[in-house]
Design a protein around this motif. Sequence first.
Motif, PDB file in Angstrom:
ATOM      1  N   SER A 170       0.859  -1.342   0.207  1.00 20.35           N
ATOM      2  CA  SER A 170      -0.060  -0.058  -0.001  1.00 20.35           C
ATOM      3  C   SER A 170       0.821   1.214   0.088  1.00 20.35           C
ATOM      4  O   SER A 170       0.503   2.241  -0.674  1.00 20.35           O
ATOM      5  CB  SER A 170      -1.154   0.107   1.155  1.00 20.35           C
ATOM      6  N   TRP A 220      -5.015   1.891  -6.476  1.00 22.51           N
ATOM      7  CA  TRP A 220      -5.107   0.478  -5.631  1.00 22.51           C
ATOM      8  C   TRP A 220      -4.364   0.526  -4.172  1.00 22.51           C
ATOM      9  O   TRP A 220      -4.566  -0.505  -3.488  1.00 22.51           O
ATOM     10  CB  TRP A 220      -4.492  -0.594  -6.346  1.00 22.51           C
ATOM     11  N   ALA A 221      -3.659   1.608  -3.797  1.00 21.72           N
ATOM     12  CA  ALA A 221      -3.156   1.557  -2.715  1.00 21.72           C
ATOM     13  C   ALA A 221      -3.977   1.641  -1.501  1.00 21.72           C
ATOM     14  O   ALA A 221      -3.594   0.884  -0.569  1.00 21.72           O
ATOM     15  CB  ALA A 221      -2.263   2.816  -2.545  1.00 21.72           C
ATOM     16  N   TRP A 222      -5.209   2.328  -1.739  1.00 18.22           N
ATOM     17  CA  TRP A 222      -6.014   2.095  -0.578  1.00 18.22           C
ATOM     18  C   TRP A 222      -6.977   0.671  -0.098  1.00 18.22           C
ATOM     19  O   TRP A 222      -6.620   0.297   0.854  1.00 18.22           O
ATOM     20  CB  TRP A 222      -7.256   3.323  -0.990  1.00 18.22           C
ATOM     21  N   VAL A 240      -5.482  -2.247  -0.994  1.00 10.55           N
ATOM     22  CA  VAL A 240      -4.744  -3.115  -0.556  1.00 10.55           C
ATOM     23  C   VAL A 240      -4.318  -2.791   0.960  1.00 10.55           C
ATOM     24  O   VAL A 240      -4.225  -3.710   1.698  1.00 10.55           O
ATOM     25  CB  VAL A 240      -3.340  -3.206  -1.486  1.00 10.55           C
ATOM     26  N   GLY A 241      -4.209  -1.717   1.194  1.00 10.04           N
ATOM     27  CA  GLY A 241      -4.050  -1.333   2.642  1.00 10.04           C
ATOM     28  C   GLY A 241      -5.113  -1.773   3.679  1.00 10.04           C
ATOM     29  O   GLY A 241      -4.832  -2.149   4.597  1.00 10.04           O
ATOM     30  N   SER A 271      -9.059   5.219   5.130  1.00 10.99           N
ATOM     31  CA  SER A 271      -8.889   4.820   3.821  1.00 10.99           C
ATOM     32  C   SER A 271     -10.025   4.798   2.899  1.00 10.99           C
ATOM     33  O   SER A 271      -9.761   4.987   1.563  1.00 10.99           O
ATOM     34  CB  SER A 271      -8.243   3.200   3.744  1.00 10.99           C
ATOM     35  N   TRP A 322      -9.790   6.706  -0.709  1.00  6.31           N
ATOM     36  CA  TRP A 322     -10.117   5.766  -1.843  1.00  6.31           C
ATOM     37  C   TRP A 322     -11.287   6.600  -2.663  1.00  6.31           C
ATOM     38  O   TRP A 322     -11.091   6.659  -3.871  1.00  6.31           O
ATOM     39  CB  TRP A 322     -10.725   4.412  -1.396  1.00  6.31           C
TER      40      TRP A 322
END
Length: 225
Positions: A33, A43-45, A47-48, A86, A90
């Motif tokens: 993330s 996509w970092a959000w 996944v985190g 998040s 997002w």
Amino acid sequence: MNVLEWLFDAQLVIGDQTILWREVIGNGFGIASAIGGMRRKIWAWPVGIVGNALLFTVFLGAVFGTPNPVNLLGQASRQIMFIAVSVYGWVRWSQTRRRVDVATGMSVAVQPRWAGARIRVALVVAMVVGTAILTPIFTALGSFEPVWADAWIFVGSLLATWGMAKGWTEFWLIWVAVDIVGVPLLLSAGYYASAILFIFYGAFTLWGFFTWVKVQRGQTQALPA
């Protein structure tokens, strides 16, 4: 045994230390993330969020009957906070995901910018006051000592995640402040995998900070005179 049962029960034994695979995998999602955040990818959000859900069960060791029966309430509750913030990040990045970086011409979800002097002061005050308010609360709930460190990590994580959603470059430095306190706390509590990964986070957040600063300079140079 299905995948969820294995994930919940699987352990990694190194010498006389037992580490939950949930702790390793959850922190792995956290690193992924952070990489996505540095690259400003949406996509970092999600996944985190997956990593947060796993780590929530890890840091309530006494509740879930893990080999390390220690409750870090700040660490556990910040996973819930992470999920909530998040979702906000997002949504916010989704609204601007078609934005084009003026320096590279690539599509990105956010353009890094400085928060400004007034917001920086507000962040520092919020960090100190928030820690002071939460410390007696976490103490009453039975969090691991030193409780102020657990509270510091919680408040810093909230502010850093919010700053990332806003696109403030300073959020990386807040993570550095969190990591400096987090490493010794996690080591003393026996969460060795998380402590090691926090050391990695510390170096990575500095890299992320300078990467965003470089992006900002590139944006300035790319603007027409």
